[in-house]
Design an enzyme around this catalytic site. Structure first.
Site, PDB file in Angstrom:
ATOM      1  N   ARG A 304      -7.532   7.874 -14.170  1.00 19.92           N
ATOM      2  CA  ARG A 304      -8.342   7.748 -12.954  1.00 19.92           C
ATOM      3  C   ARG A 304      -7.999   8.791 -11.904  1.00 19.92           C
ATOM      4  NH1 ARG A 304      -5.847   3.783  -8.887  1.00 19.92           N
ATOM      5  NH2 ARG A 304      -7.987   3.416  -8.204  1.00 19.92           N
ATOM      6  N   SER A 338     -10.588   6.717   0.251  1.00 17.79           N
ATOM      7  CA  SER A 338     -11.202   7.615  -0.727  1.00 17.79           C
ATOM      8  C   SER A 338     -10.558   7.383  -2.093  1.00 17.79           C
ATOM      9  CB  SER A 338     -11.070   9.075  -0.291  1.00 17.79           C
ATOM     10  OG  SER A 338      -9.708   9.440  -0.139  1.00 17.79           O
ATOM     11  N   THR A 371      -6.338   8.186   1.830  1.00 14.58           N
ATOM     12  CA  THR A 371      -6.438   8.384   0.385  1.00 14.58           C
ATOM     13  C   THR A 371      -6.124   7.078  -0.325  1.00 14.58           C
ATOM     14  OG1 THR A 371      -4.100   8.917   0.069  1.00 14.58           O
ATOM     15  CG2 THR A 371      -5.577  10.747   0.634  1.00 14.58           C
ATOM     16  N   ASP A 372      -6.491   7.020  -1.599  1.00 13.92           N
ATOM     17  CA  ASP A 372      -5.910   6.014  -2.469  1.00 13.92           C
ATOM     18  C   ASP A 372      -4.439   6.388  -2.642  1.00 13.92           C
ATOM     19  OD1 ASP A 372      -5.475   3.931  -4.213  1.00 13.92           O
ATOM     20  OD2 ASP A 372      -7.143   4.430  -5.538  1.00 13.92           O
ATOM     21  N   TRP A 373      -3.655   5.485  -3.195  1.00 17.38           N
ATOM     22  CA  TRP A 373      -2.211   5.690  -3.241  1.00 17.38           C
ATOM     23  C   TRP A 373      -1.846   6.741  -4.278  1.00 17.38           C
ATOM     24  CZ3 TRP A 373      -3.872   3.017   0.331  1.00 17.38           C
ATOM     25  CH2 TRP A 373      -3.079   2.287   1.218  1.00 17.38           C
TER      26      TRP A 373
END
Length: 400
Positions: A304, A338, A371-373
């Site tokens: 991902r 995001s 952000t995503d992590w």
């Protein structure tokens, strides 16, 4: 649309309203008007029933004599490697070839490895008592004693970069925080995951409610219920000293094999948007921030962080962005997250078209983007794109 609880033999008349925009389609090729939401001339018919297979056509027909342009936009997130797309009849339609997007800014001198610069370290913040009253505090901005611009002017470049990265956990949190500059009265606001209730690690010995997953809640078609679930969940978030709840997650159920489908609402963007809007309103009515995620096209779990979603502007606007657009316009989540993946060759967190052009300029979003992590994007490119904070930690040396 749902009736109240009806007794045997009782009936209720309900009225359903539509706007013209509800019937619009996005024209990315200029068949009516390029880069615009349009209504095509012709007859618009209505069907109603308990489900799609048993729906029956109503005698009502709305006729539009001429093509109508509702909103004129500009090309954004255009595909660079999508040669064609499937039409309704199963045939393929060729798409124009756009150049592969360049990264912004143009600087590849120091590239991080797997999202982390080899020399990365956090700027240590010296211990100070909470709120140095001899200098302006963040609360002074809220009270109108100093403008936000003047307050930020007090900070050094290092301090500003420090604020653009995630902060250490405190209390029962395990997904890090935002802020954390005590000298200026900036608190360390904790985040917590969801979305099926507040998630706290078992070793904290704190019990929280396990609400039904998003897919099941969405099956109710009951926005009032979603509002109450959001409100109840937010009370638990607040009770545990957390300020940002990382929910709702609303990516489209593109494939039944997506490992996060239980977090997401539906394969239908309109239903998704309406239900998630109710959830956001419920959460934020308690003074807790939502983090609407994962923006956007996070439709698979394998790889991902490096998968690239090749998608036409037409599909992007009508399917994958529509739920987010509904939530932003009708609920204004205080934060948006995001996604990790790329969209047509550009990482979502580094995508200026997505985070500034669409989210802020077209939709009017006025909140915070994280952000995503542990994304693999470069923080300075993310900042230039409109991504405010890198989670769970920043890249201060590389960013400076």
């Amino acid at each position: 649309m749902k009736t109240r609880k009806l007794a045997p033999g009782e009936s209720q008349r309900v009225t359903i309203h539509f706007t013209m925009f509800d019937f619009a389609s996005y024209d990315d090729l200029g068949k009516v008007q390029a880069s615009a939401w349009v209504l095509e001339a012709g007859e618009y018919r209505f069907l109603i029933g308990e489900n799609v297979r048993e729906a029956q056509e109503l005698p009502l027909v709305w006729t539009l004599e001429k093509d109508k342009v509702l909103f004129q936009l500009t090309p954004k997130c255009v595909p660079s490697q999508l040669g064609n797309r499937m039409k309704a009849d199963g045939s393929l339609e060729p798409l124009p070839k756009h150049p592969v997007p360049t990264r912004y800014p143009q600087d590849d001198a120091v590239l991080p490895v797997n999202g982390k610069n080899p020399s990365e370290k956090s700027f240590a913040q010296p211990f100070t008592r909470w709120g140095d009253k001899s200098i302006p505090q963040l609360i002074d901005v809220h009270q109108g004693k100093i403008s936000l611009d003047n307050f930020v002017d007090l900070l050094t470049a290092e301090q500003m970069v420090y604020l653009l990265g995630g902060q250490p956990n405190r209390g029962v949190a395990d997904t890090f925080g935002l802020g954390n500059m005590m000298k200026y009265g900036i608190p360390n606001v904790m985040t917590a995951d969801g979305p099926a209730g507040l998630r706290i690690q078992p070793d904290c010995s704190v019990n929280t409610t396990a609400f039904p997953c998003a897919s099941l809640l969405c099956c109710t078609w009951d926005t009032g219920l979603l509002y109450e679930v959001g409100k109840a969940g937010a009370k638990e978030v607040k009770e545990n000293g957390i300020g940002v709840w990382l929910t709702p997650a609303i990516n489209i159920h593109r494939s039944p094999l997506c490992g996060r489908n239980f977090e997401y609402y539906s394969e239908d963007p309109l239903l998704t948007g309406q239900m998630a809007t109710a959830m956001i309103r419920g959460v934020q009515s308690e003074g807790i921030a939502c983090s609407l995620k994962h923006f956007t096209c996070n439709n698979k779990e394998i790889n991902r962080r490096n998968s690239d979603s090749h998608v036409s502007e037409h599909a992007l606007h009508e399917l994958y962005l529509k739920g987010f657009e509904i939530c932003v316009k009708h609920a204004q989540p205080w934060t948006i997250m995001s996604s990790c993946n790329l969209i047509n060759g550009v990482r979502a967190s580094e995508n200026h078209d997505l985070l500034t052009g669409i989210l802020r300029d077209e939709w009017g979003f006025d909140g915070l983007v994280t952000t995503d992590w542990y994304t693999y994007g470069d923080q300075y490119r993310e900042i230039a794109a409109g991504n405010d904070i890198k989670m769970g930690c920043g890249m201060p040396e590389h960013t400076l």
